[in-house]
Design a protein around this motif. Structure first.
Motif, short mmCIF file in Angstrom:
data_model
loop_
_atom_site.label_atom_id
_atom_site.label_comp_id
_atom_site.label_asym_id
_atom_site.label_seq_id
_atom_site.Cartn_x
_atom_site.Cartn_y
_atom_site.Cartn_z
N UNK A 100 -4.36 -8.94 18.53
CA UNK A 100 -3.17 -9.66 19.46
C UNK A 100 -2.82 -10.99 18.57
N UNK A 101 -3.94 -11.80 18.15
CA UNK A 101 -3.54 -12.82 17.63
C UNK A 101 -2.80 -12.59 16.31
N UNK A 102 -2.86 -11.73 15.51
CA UNK A 102 -1.96 -11.37 14.51
C UNK A 102 -0.49 -10.84 14.90
N UNK A 103 -0.68 -10.21 16.15
CA UNK A 103 0.68 -9.84 16.38
C UNK A 103 1.46 -11.14 17.01
N UNK A 105 1.19 -14.03 15.60
CA UNK A 105 1.78 -15.01 14.51
C UNK A 105 2.80 -14.18 13.64
N UNK A 106 2.55 -12.79 13.72
CA UNK A 106 3.78 -11.99 12.95
C UNK A 106 5.17 -12.35 13.66
N UNK A 168 -4.51 -22.16 21.32
CA UNK A 168 -4.31 -23.10 20.21
C UNK A 168 -4.33 -22.84 18.82
N UNK A 169 -5.51 -21.91 18.33
CA UNK A 169 -5.65 -21.47 16.99
C UNK A 169 -4.64 -20.68 16.35
N UNK A 170 -3.89 -19.71 17.15
CA UNK A 170 -2.86 -19.23 16.49
C UNK A 170 -1.48 -20.10 16.67
N UNK A 171 -1.28 -20.79 17.38
CA UNK A 171 -0.19 -21.65 17.39
C UNK A 171 -0.62 -22.52 16.39
N UNK A 191 -4.61 -15.34 6.57
CA UNK A 191 -5.11 -16.50 6.95
C UNK A 191 -5.28 -16.57 8.63
N UNK A 192 -4.50 -15.93 9.03
CA UNK A 192 -4.73 -15.59 10.71
C UNK A 192 -6.26 -14.63 11.18
N UNK A 193 -6.14 -13.70 10.33
CA UNK A 193 -7.33 -12.81 10.29
C UNK A 193 -8.55 -13.60 9.99
N UNK A 194 -8.33 -14.43 9.05
CA UNK A 194 -9.74 -15.35 9.01
C UNK A 194 -10.09 -16.38 10.10
#
Length: 231
Positions: A100-103, A105-106, A168-171, A191-194
């Protein structure tokens, strides 16, 4: 050379909502074409719809209100993106959270100008944008955190606060990639995955921390665990 506005037939009674949607469609198109909110004057929106500028103000108080409505409608689509990511990730809550974090950012990087307007300018409580982001992003992140707590993977705690930390991290990734594209980020998804792997794992290992542990003691303990596993 001046361009005459398109003529639009008078809408039938009760079709005000249809005109509002047409205005939002036109404003969205102009934003996506230009990538710049400054290139979306009310006059251009009215011309594309085929109405006069005063007709726009019957539905939106000003340009800022129109931009907010455009962004909130767009970010409602994020709900489906994050839901699909959860389904594809399978049954593991930690995999769901990373997906979901990747989604997020994408989705944000597909239309950076809309994201910038929605999240990188001063907000206000209860705005349409905040409502859309809450229901399309935050709700999913908090649900994933609650599943991790329920499974004993994350320590007991405030799921709202943990979800805000993850948001906060993904934003932060999106905001920096949009505002500083010239820095050597590499592939944003990698980058997001790491980052998500580090943040998500950090909350997992925090179950082993004691309130009295110093940063040095925590690092020493983690190093012992890593060394033992790598032997």
């Amino acid at each position: 050379m001046s361009v005459e506005p398109l003529r639009r037939r008078r809408a039938p009674r009760g079709s005000g909502e249809q005109l509002r949607e047409e205005i939002l469609d036109a404003a969205t198109e102009l934003l996506l074409e230009s990538g710049d909110a400054k290139a979306m004057p009310i006059r251009s929106v009215a011309q594309r719809v085929g109405v006069t500028p005063p007709s726009i103000y019957l539905h939106f108080a000003d340009k800022d209100a129109l931009l907010e409505a455009v962004c909130s409608r767009y970010f409602e689509k994020l709900h489906d993106e994050m839901q699909a990511a959860a389904v594809d990730a399978g049954s593991s809550p930690i995999d769901v959270l990373r997906a979901q974090g990747l989604a997020y950012v994408r989705f944000a990087l597909q239309n950076p100008e809309l994201y910038r307007i929605a999240t990188m300018e001063q907000g206000r409580p209860g705005s349409e944008v905040d409502i859309a982001l809450n229901s399309s992003a935050f709700v999913h992140l908090r649900a994933a955190v609650e599943a991790l707590i329920a499974d004993g993977i994350y320590p007991p705690g405030d799921s709202t606060m943990l979800a805000l930390e993850l948001w906060t991290a993904v934003h932060g990734i999106v905001a920096l990639v949009i505002s500083r594209p010239y820095l050597p980020w590499g592939d944003p998804e990698e980058l997001t995955d790491r980052v998500m792997r580090a943040v998500c794992s950090g909350h997992v290992v925090s179950r082993g921390f004691r309130d009295t542990d110093t940063p040095y003691e925590i690092v020493s303990w983690l190093k012992e665990v890593a060394d033992e596993r790598n032997r």
